[in-house]
Design a protein around this motif. Structure first.
Motif, PDB file in Angstrom:
ATOM      1  N   ILE A  13      -3.312  -1.045   3.290  1.00 45.94           N
ATOM      2  CA  ILE A  13      -3.253  -2.150   2.338  1.00 45.94           C
ATOM      3  C   ILE A  13      -3.499  -1.652   0.917  1.00 45.94           C
ATOM      4  O   ILE A  13      -2.803  -2.054  -0.021  1.00 45.94           O
ATOM      5  CB  ILE A  13      -4.257  -3.251   2.736  1.00 45.94           C
ATOM      6  N   LYS A  14      -4.449  -0.753   0.748  1.00 45.69           N
ATOM      7  CA  LYS A  14      -4.716  -0.224  -0.594  1.00 45.69           C
ATOM      8  C   LYS A  14      -3.514   0.561  -1.120  1.00 45.69           C
ATOM      9  O   LYS A  14      -3.196   0.488  -2.307  1.00 45.69           O
ATOM     10  CB  LYS A  14      -5.969   0.645  -0.579  1.00 45.69           C
ATOM     11  N   THR A  15      -2.839   1.279  -0.257  1.00 39.89           N
ATOM     12  CA  THR A  15      -1.644   2.015  -0.652  1.00 39.89           C
ATOM     13  C   THR A  15      -0.555   1.047  -1.114  1.00 39.89           C
ATOM     14  O   THR A  15       0.085   1.271  -2.140  1.00 39.89           O
ATOM     15  CB  THR A  15      -1.125   2.886   0.508  1.00 39.89           C
ATOM     16  N   LEU A  16      -0.342  -0.018  -0.363  1.00 46.39           N
ATOM     17  CA  LEU A  16       0.677  -0.990  -0.747  1.00 46.39           C
ATOM     18  C   LEU A  16       0.323  -1.693  -2.053  1.00 46.39           C
ATOM     19  O   LEU A  16       1.214  -1.943  -2.872  1.00 46.39           O
ATOM     20  CB  LEU A  16       0.871  -2.024   0.367  1.00 46.39           C
ATOM     21  N   LEU A  17      -0.940  -1.992  -2.260  1.00 46.46           N
ATOM     22  CA  LEU A  17      -1.350  -2.625  -3.506  1.00 46.46           C
ATOM     23  C   LEU A  17      -1.092  -1.701  -4.695  1.00 46.46           C
ATOM     24  O   LEU A  17      -0.645  -2.134  -5.754  1.00 46.46           O
ATOM     25  CB  LEU A  17      -2.833  -3.025  -3.447  1.00 46.46           C
ATOM     26  N   THR A  18      -1.352  -0.418  -4.511  1.00 47.57           N
ATOM     27  CA  THR A  18      -1.091   0.560  -5.564  1.00 47.57           C
ATOM     28  C   THR A  18       0.403   0.647  -5.849  1.00 47.57           C
ATOM     29  O   THR A  18       0.822   0.699  -7.004  1.00 47.57           O
ATOM     30  CB  THR A  18      -1.650   1.938  -5.166  1.00 47.57           C
ATOM     31  N   GLN A  19       1.203   0.655  -4.801  1.00 49.04           N
ATOM     32  CA  GLN A  19       2.656   0.720  -4.983  1.00 49.04           C
ATOM     33  C   GLN A  19       3.177  -0.517  -5.699  1.00 49.04           C
ATOM     34  O   GLN A  19       4.051  -0.428  -6.572  1.00 49.04           O
ATOM     35  CB  GLN A  19       3.355   0.876  -3.632  1.00 49.04           C
ATOM     36  N   LYS A  20       2.633  -1.668  -5.339  1.00 49.88           N
ATOM     37  CA  LYS A  20       3.091  -2.910  -5.984  1.00 49.88           C
ATOM     38  C   LYS A  20       2.701  -2.945  -7.445  1.00 49.88           C
ATOM     39  O   LYS A  20       3.472  -3.400  -8.295  1.00 49.88           O
ATOM     40  CB  LYS A  20       2.533  -4.133  -5.249  1.00 49.88           C
ATOM     41  N   ALA A  70       2.239  -0.335  -9.382  1.00 50.60           N
ATOM     42  CA  ALA A  70       3.016   0.687 -10.090  1.00 50.60           C
ATOM     43  C   ALA A  70       4.451   0.225 -10.321  1.00 50.60           C
ATOM     44  O   ALA A  70       5.110   0.655 -11.262  1.00 50.60           O
ATOM     45  CB  ALA A  70       3.001   1.983  -9.313  1.00 50.60           C
ATOM     46  N   ALA A  71       4.957  -0.647  -9.467  1.00 48.72           N
ATOM     47  CA  ALA A  71       6.329  -1.121  -9.579  1.00 48.72           C
ATOM     48  C   ALA A  71       6.490  -2.118 -10.709  1.00 48.72           C
ATOM     49  O   ALA A  71       7.602  -2.370 -11.150  1.00 48.72           O
ATOM     50  CB  ALA A  71       6.764  -1.746  -8.266  1.00 48.72           C
TER      51      ALA A  71
END
Length: 64
Positions: free
Chosen positions: A53-60, A62-63
């Protein structure tokens, strides 16, 4: 939870799930310290979900 399902969720929903998983992690730690926890595989599962979840939040973020 599957990564495909997590990607479909909004950042708000992911933050809610992250909070829920942190609570579960805390409860697992309390059970372990009280000697009630016998199923140690739950620690790894919760830790991996938090990381996903933390990885996806970071990706979102950054996008944006």
């Amino acid at each position: 939870m599957d990564i495909q399902d997590l990607r479909k969720q909004s950042a708000q929903e992911l933050n809610g799930q992250l909070l829920e998983l942190r609570r579960e992690q805390f409860n697992l730690r309390m059970q372990k310290s009280a000697g009630q926890q016998t199923q140690t595989h739950h620690f790894k599962r919760v830790r991996a979900e938090i990381a996903r979840i933390k990885t996806l939040l970071t990706q979102k973020s950054a996008a944006k």
